[in-house]
Every structure is written in C-alpha cells, then in structure tokens.
Design a protein around this motif. Structure first.
Motif, mmCIF file in Angstrom:
data_model
loop_
_atom_site.group_PDB
_atom_site.id
_atom_site.type_symbol
_atom_site.label_atom_id
_atom_site.label_comp_id
_atom_site.label_asym_id
_atom_site.label_seq_id
_atom_site.Cartn_x
_atom_site.Cartn_y
_atom_site.Cartn_z
ATOM 1 N N THR A 194 0.675 -1.227 0.033
ATOM 2 C CA THR A 194 0.104 0.024 -0.389
ATOM 3 C C THR A 194 1.088 1.263 -0.219
ATOM 4 O OG1 THR A 194 -2.401 -1.218 1.169
ATOM 5 C CG2 THR A 194 -1.204 0.918 1.258
ATOM 6 N N ILE A 196 2.349 4.578 0.152
ATOM 7 C CA ILE A 196 2.717 5.771 1.544
ATOM 8 C C ILE A 196 3.291 7.245 0.621
ATOM 9 C CG2 ILE A 196 3.375 6.747 3.655
ATOM 10 C CD1 ILE A 196 2.574 4.348 4.834
ATOM 11 N N LYS A 210 -5.493 13.281 0.101
ATOM 12 C CA LYS A 210 -6.096 13.070 1.835
ATOM 13 C C LYS A 210 -7.280 12.293 2.385
ATOM 14 C CE LYS A 210 -1.701 11.585 3.073
ATOM 15 N NZ LYS A 210 -0.060 11.627 4.685
ATOM 16 N N ARG A 211 -8.015 12.249 2.773
ATOM 17 C CA ARG A 211 -9.051 12.737 3.468
ATOM 18 C C ARG A 211 -8.997 13.064 4.738
ATOM 19 N NH1 ARG A 211 -12.951 12.427 -0.019
ATOM 20 N NH2 ARG A 211 -14.715 12.980 1.961
ATOM 21 N N ASP A 329 -0.550 6.684 9.356
ATOM 22 C CA ASP A 329 -0.984 5.208 9.277
ATOM 23 C C ASP A 329 -0.429 4.357 8.476
ATOM 24 O OD1 ASP A 329 -2.336 2.781 10.373
ATOM 25 O OD2 ASP A 329 -4.355 3.060 9.690
ATOM 26 N N CYS A 330 0.286 3.140 8.530
ATOM 27 C CA CYS A 330 0.833 2.593 7.984
ATOM 28 C C CYS A 330 0.430 0.678 8.236
ATOM 29 C CB CYS A 330 3.035 2.175 8.674
ATOM 30 S SG CYS A 330 3.368 3.322 8.869
ATOM 31 N N ALA A 331 -0.046 0.320 7.159
ATOM 32 C CA ALA A 331 0.062 -1.185 6.524
ATOM 33 C C ALA A 331 0.967 -1.485 6.454
ATOM 34 C CB ALA A 331 -0.736 -1.070 5.027
ATOM 35 N N SER A 334 4.256 -2.019 3.284
ATOM 36 C CA SER A 334 3.748 -0.838 2.942
ATOM 37 C C SER A 334 4.807 -0.269 1.154
ATOM 38 C CB SER A 334 4.288 0.745 4.420
ATOM 39 O OG SER A 334 2.701 0.525 4.700
ATOM 40 N N GLU A 392 -1.998 7.422 -2.580
ATOM 41 C CA GLU A 392 -2.217 7.461 -1.154
ATOM 42 C C GLU A 392 -3.367 6.361 -0.966
ATOM 43 O OE1 GLU A 392 -0.837 8.033 1.926
ATOM 44 O OE2 GLU A 392 -0.284 9.439 0.645
ATOM 45 N N GLY A 393 -2.424 5.297 -0.686
ATOM 46 C CA GLY A 393 -3.423 4.167 -0.372
ATOM 47 C C GLY A 393 -3.544 3.232 -0.742
ATOM 48 N N ARG A 394 -3.183 3.088 -2.574
ATOM 49 C CA ARG A 394 -3.888 2.860 -2.866
ATOM 50 C C ARG A 394 -2.735 1.346 -2.930
ATOM 51 N NH1 ARG A 394 -5.400 4.112 -8.412
ATOM 52 N NH2 ARG A 394 -6.408 6.577 -8.352
ATOM 53 N N GLN A 395 -2.926 0.700 -3.882
ATOM 54 C CA GLN A 395 -2.016 -0.887 -3.666
ATOM 55 C C GLN A 395 -1.431 -1.372 -5.140
ATOM 56 O OE1 GLN A 395 -4.014 -5.034 -4.245
ATOM 57 N NE2 GLN A 395 -2.510 -5.611 -2.208
#
Length: 767
Positions: A194, A196, A210-211, A329-331, A334, A392-395
């Motif tokens: 994901t 960052i 970012k939301r 906020d890390c997956a 990342s 951002e946040g995409r795989q």
C-alpha cells in the motif's frame, strides 16, 4: 515563436487533467499558427486506434467518437512512420480517409506531426486550412518542436487519467488495469503493498490527496496558518518601512490583499469541507489560481502567478510545521513513494512494515538507493511519469528487477507476482545452509567472496551471509549523512567499527569518491557534465587537506588490526597514482612520528574508465592490487548513464566490448604478478560470477544480499566448465544473446533457481 512556445508549455504543464491539457494545446496552437483547425488524435492501446480527443475547428461532437486504425488515413500514416506529413491537398493523398463526422471536407492543407515520448508514438498533432498550400518550413519546425516539448506533459496527464479513471467522458472511465511505469532498477526484488506518499517540505506539487479525518481540525489548521503568514508579512513590512520607498512598500499590501481575498480562503475551506485535508485543499486551489493567472494576456497579472505560488508555499510551511512529524498509519506492507527519496524519509515507515521504495526522480546510485540495497528493500528510481500524488493508499507492485511500477494491478497480475515472491523466499531459505561453506568449484578451485559496504547495518548482514572480507567500503557515506566534513576522530570511529567487525579479514576502503551523482550538500559541485568532471581522486588530490585527514583516520583506525587496504577511485593517469601514494606515505610518516604504531597498508587502484584499462600494467607496477569497478566501467565504455531512465535500457553488463575489456584487465594485471578483483553488478550475478572466475579474477565483491546465490553458482560448477562458458560467450556479438545463453546454461547445470526470476509479461501500456 519561441516565446509563444514557452507560454504554451508553461500553461499546459499546470493543467489539472488530460482533457484540459489537450483542449489548451489545440486552442493555443490554432491561435499561434493562425490556422482554422488544430486537432489531437491519441493512440488508444486497448482499441489499437487513434482516437480524436480534442479539436478546435472540427465538429466537437466527433471528439471521442471518431477514430482511425494503425496505418489508416493520413493520421495513421503519420503514426506508423513516426514522421511529419505536410500536404497541399490532403484529399489527393492515397492514404486519405474521409471522416464525415468531423466536418473536415472544407479543409485541404494538412500538417500532421507525431507526438513521441520515450520512443513510443502517443498520438498525432494536426493542423488544417481551407487553402490549397503546404505549410512552410518554419510552421512545420514549430509543430515538431511543440510536439516534442508537450509529449512528456501529455504522457503524464494521460497516465494520471488512466490510473484514476478520469479520461475524456466519451472515452472509457474505468481506471486502466496493470498500467506500468518504467524507471531504473535500484534494488532487486518484488514488493506488493500500500502506497504512502512522502511530501517534500513546502513543495505544493508533492502534496498528495488525503481524506480529512477531522474536518474541523483541518479548517482550524488552515485558518491558523493563514493568520501566521499575514503576521509574518506585516512584521517584515514594518521592519523595512524606513528603508523602502512607498511603491516598494505597496508590494506587501498586495500580498495582504491577496490573503484577505475571500475567493482564496473560501475556496480552500470549501475543498476541506468537500473532504480533502488542509494541505491537499491548499495545493488544489493555489495551483488552480496559478494556472488562471498564467493564462492571462496582461503581463502584470501573469506575474501575480508567482506571488500566489509563494504565498501558497508560506501557508503550506505553517501547515506542515503545525502538523509536526506526520503520524503515518502504516499498513503491514507499505511502499514509500516520494518525488525524490532521501535517507531521512525512510524513517517515516517502521522497518518491519516497509517492503518497497519508489522515487520519481533520483538515480540508482543515490544515497537512498544504496541504503535500500543494503537492507534488501526492492526499489525503483527515476519513474518520471508516475502520477505519485494520486496514489496514496493504493495497492501497487514494485518490480526491482526490471525497474517497473505497476498501478491498479489485476488479480491475475497480483497472483503472478506473489508467486515470484514465494519463489524468492524459498530460494533464500535454501541458501542459508551455505553460510559457513567455501565458494569452491566441483574441481576444487577456491573463489573468495567479499562484500561492498557503507553502512553500519551492512556489517551484521554481511557476516551472516558468510562474507570473507570487504572489497569496497564506500567512505563517502559518513560524509553524506552529515551537514559538514566529519573530523578525523569522527571518521576514525566509523572506519574502526568496520575494521574491528571484520578483523582479521581484509577491509578495502575507497578514498572519498564524490562528484558525478554523489554530491555533498556542504561541498556542492555544479557542472554541466558531472560524470566527466571533477570527481573521485581528482577532487581529493586538489584538496590534500581532505585527503590527508581521511588517510590519517584510516591508518589510525587500523592500528593493532592491520587489515586495512586503501583503494584509489577514478584514476586516469600514472601521475595521479604517484601523487596519491606520496600523500599516503606522508600521512604514515606523520603518524609514526606522533607515536602511533601504524603500518603501511596495501594500496590499490580502481579501474573504472577506459583510460585506466590501457594503463593497467603500469598501474599494477606501482600498487599492490587492482580492483575493477564494473558499474562505472560499463557506463563509460558504452557512454550510457545507467541512472537516466531514457537510456538505462542501453546499459548492458554483458556487452561484448565490456567483457573483452574485463578479460584484458585480468590478463594484463596477472602479467605483473598482482592480484585483481572486481566489484559491481556483474560480480553479484550468478552467471557473471562464473565468467569473471574463468577470466582469472581472484576476488569477487558484491552486495551481501547477492552473496549466497553467487556462492551456490560457484559450488555447482567446475572451473573447466566456467572456462568453456567464457570461450563460447566471447564469440557472441549481442548482450541479450549472452544473457540468455548464461540463463540457459545455469538451468542445464541445475542452477536455474539462482537466475533472476521470470517476471510476468504484460502487454499493457508502458509510460
């Protein structure tokens, strides 16, 4: 025309999406050339057709509806030939294909030029007129120049649209699956994770979307930042009031009026209410206003674009400062992406969660890339067309073998790359048992395997993988991570840790090698062609105060251990070697007179440029050993900057000219009875290691992560078989043929698992 071109490029480069980019281009070119029609046909790789995507002069209803197949019509001919076609009457051309929906029957004069980016034809730019005439040479030259200048902008906008599903409303609206972007492979391996996005300080263009988690907090942060910037401007204005004339003082009032304008603050607050965080909302509104001012005819108003951008950066700086260190906020998996990765950015993600790195700019030899290789993180650098602020946040998938980044991967592609990762882990687990075994061929030939290091973290990893020495310690890294030249004592501490960890094994320290793509922030070297400029030994011989301090630190660090070897980089002449040896002896004498029990270490040279290849015997008579830096040597022989994404594909370690140069170096050095080693990518490749062993290289030095594979290859073959491979390879004329032959040979020897994994082949677009 030049000023017109600059204006078009400047305006188009800030357009928010592909549709706006194309619309601006056709309108501006039609006006600049005073022609009746300007249109753009873009090639759609899924449809395999050239689609009319924008026009000024033809029927707007035809946009997105009219298309031509490859080679069809004059537009297709331009794309197929990849060269301009200039016609007095297009209807008389044998390839003419009438497109009824466009209403082009009135137009006779036709000029079409291809839009080419990285050798790929993206589309065709067309102008037409009612008159029967050929466009003159200056008009054709202008069109070719405009096309070349705008190709990269169109490619980036098209990539952003395909990634986000924001293409023309009459075209497809779903994000394109398996889209890949090409860069430079900087650290091998595959990562799926994901994204960052790391934002640079006060750089609006690098702020990602970012939301907003807390809308009220974002609104309050923006208002506080805005108030702070106003206070700053008032303070500066008051401080300079006595020194500035009234006209100059008025500039501050202009800034304050801009900041007080509700059109600015209200728009930013509305973007926050719509869901974007404060920094993203600021970027969105400021860059929109910059585009609007840039598009104005009035010169004074156009200048306000610079003021708006400056104010935006000031507000952003306060927003970033108030946010403090960003809590990411890390997956668990990342992937960090930045416009330009820096070592400090790597700390944004915990090491146990960081699986991949991507840099839009930067080179395979940057400090961040060196660190990535040291810790074994798959990395791709120089992915210039990647729309990273939208990810951002995409795989995504990072392919550190081929230098590709895949966006919006399909389930099929994900599973294919997951299989590659499973195979990598299985091979790595199987190689762990070789740690304490020697790299010895089946017929008893022993090949020492050393490592390339530069960081403290490299030491443990190298010893865990069974390294027998250090063939290259990059001493510039302790210099790169500081804001000033390290003192003799600071250098001593760094060097001592390496020497102690490996004692009694040999440690080869390369003297400071800066310049080229390795710059120090406190010792800038600005050159038009840094790779052919002031670098390596040239810098240190010009600054003996730097060289002598470093050599003294090395010698003192080796006291009582005596496992130091000193290596001189980038030598091109005997005089350089003689002068460096004189200064080393001077430092040795000084230390001995000061009471240090230091001994003269072995001193060698790096053969990295063609000039050194043909003087290698003379160098060998002066020094104790010779080591080849195969990466730079390959680069200089082929005249290819391997860190430049545009030509990195031409960098071929197995090029016949490179192989013959390497064989010559080994043969000539042995004639003088001196040991010869090599460090670089070829030594780290299982197939390459067999060729180098057969040539007579006595030590192979590589990244610690590659050492187990090379050891397994050497243990799985006889020296005689390796020599047979070399004989066959030296008769070949093509680098790719050699590479495939080595791959097949390793498979026949039962060593196929050691080769680079076969990666999924995709037919989708490349950018």
């Amino acid at each position: 025309m030049l000023s017109v071109l600059r204006k078009i490029v400047q305006e188009v480069s800030t357009a928010p999406d592909l549709e706006s980019v194309l619309d601006l281009i056709v309108r501006r070119i039609q006006r600049a050339m005073r022609t009746q029609v300007c249109s753009i046909f873009l090639f759609d790789p899924q449809l395999q057709r050239y689609v009319l995507r924008a026009t000024q002069g033809l029927n707007q209803e035809a946009v997105g509806q009219v298309s031509l197949s490859m080679g069809e019509g004059i537009v297709g001919q331009v794309g197929q030939r990849a060269e301009p076609i200039n016609l007095e009457d297009a209807s008389r051309h044998p390839a003419f294909h009438y497109l009824q929906a466009t209403g082009e029957e009135r137009y006779h004069a036709f000029l079409g030029v291809p839009i080419i980016h990285h050798r790929s034809v993206l589309g065709v730019l067309v102008v037409q007129q009612v008159e029967h005439r050929r466009f003159d040479e200056s008009e054709e030259a202008f069109m070719v120049t405009v096309s070349a200048q705008l190709a990269g902008i169109i490619a980036h906008a098209e990539a952003t649209g395909s990634v986000n599903g924001e293409q023309h409303p009459q075209a497809r609206v779903q994000p394109q699956r398996d889209r890949h972007f090409n860069g430079v492979a900087a650290a091998p391996g595959v990562a799926i994770g994901t994204v960052i996005v790391a934002t640079l300080a006060a750089e609006l263009e690098t702020v990602s979307d970012k939301r907003a988690v807390d809308m009220e907090h974002e609104l309050a942060s923006f208002r506080a930042a805005l108030a702070s910037v106003k206070d700053d401007i008032r303070t500066v204005s008051q401080g300079l009031a006595q020194r500035l004339q009234s006209d100059e003082q008025a500039l501050f009032d202009v800034y304050l009026r801009m900041l007080d304008d509700p059109a600015l603050s209200d728009a930013i607050e509305q973007a926050i209410v719509d869901g974007n965080w404060a920094q993203g909302a600021l970027r969105e509104v400021i860059l929109t206003q910059v585009r609007q001012f840039n598009a104005m005819e009035d010169a004074y108003l156009r200048e306000r674009a610079t003021d708006i951008r400056d104010l935006g950066r000031r507000i952003l700086s306060y927003l970033q400062e108030s946010a403090g260190p960003v809590a990411i906020d890390c997956a668990d998996d990342s992937i960090l992406i930045a416009d330009e990765l820096s070592p400090t950015m790597l700390g944004l993600v915990p090491e146990d969660k960081l699986v991949g790195l991507v840099s839009v700019s930067g080179s395979g030899n940057s400090h961040a890339a060196i660190m990535a290789r040291a810790v074994g993180i798959p990395t791709v650098m120089g992915v210039v067309d990647l729309p990273f602020t939208r990810l951002e946040g995409r795989q995504i998938i990072v392919d550190g073998y081929s230098g590709r980044v895949y966006v919006n991967p399909s389930d099929k592609l994900l599973e294919a790359f997951r299989e590659v990762i499973r195979e990598e882990r299985a091979v790595a687990a199987g190689l762990e048992s070789l740690r304490d075994l020697p790299a010895e061929t089946t017929d008893g030939y022993r090949m020492p395997l050393w490592v390339n290091t530069g960081l403290v973290a490299d030491v443990t990893r190298s010893l865990e993988r069974g390294a027998e020495g250090i063939g290259l310690y990059r001493t510039e890294i302790p210099f790169m991570i500081r804001d000033f030249f390290p003192s003799e004592q600071e250098q001593l501490n760094s060097y001592r840790s390496q020497l102690e960890a490996f004692a009694p094994r040999p440690v080869t320290m390369r003297t400071l090698d800066i310049g080229g793509d390795k710059a120090l922030p406190y010792f800038p070297i600005e050159e038009d062609n840094p790779f052919l400029g002031w670098r390596g030994i040239r810098v240190t011989l010009d600054h003996p105060e730097i060289f002598l301090v470093q050599v003294r630190a090395m010698l003192r660090a080796s006291e009582g251990l005596n496992n130091l070897r000193i290596m001189l980089p980038m030598v091109t002449s005997v005089h350089e070697v003689e002068e460096a040896l004189r200064q080393i002896d001077q430092a040795l004498t000084e230390l001995q007179e000061e009471g240090y029990a230091v001994q003269r270490p072995l001193v060698g040279v790096m053969v990295e440029v063609p000039a050194a290849v043909y003087q290698v015997r003379r160098f060998a008579r002066l020094v104790d050993f010779v080591s080849v830096g195969s990466n730079d040597l390959t680069q200089y022989i082929l005249a290819v900057d391997r860190n430049n994404p545009r030509v990195a594909g031409l960098y071929a370690a197995y090029h016949p000219a490179v192989l013959r140069a390497l064989q010559y170096i080994a043969r000539e050095t042995r004639k003088e009875g001196k040991p010869v080693s090599i460090c670089g990518e070829m030594a780290a490749d299982p197939g390459g290691s067999l060729l180098l062993m057969a040539m007579g290289y006595e030590v192979l030095s590589m990244n610690a992560n590659n050492l187990p594979r090379v050891k397994s290859a050497i243990r799985g073959v006889s020296l005689a078989r390796a020599q047979s491979l070399l004989t066959r390879v030296l008769r070949m004329d093509d680098a790719e043929e050699i590479h495939q032959y080595l791959r097949q040979s390793l498979k026949q020897l039962g060593l196929g698992q050691l080769t680079r994994p076969r990666l999924p082949h995709q037919t989708g677009d490349s950018a």
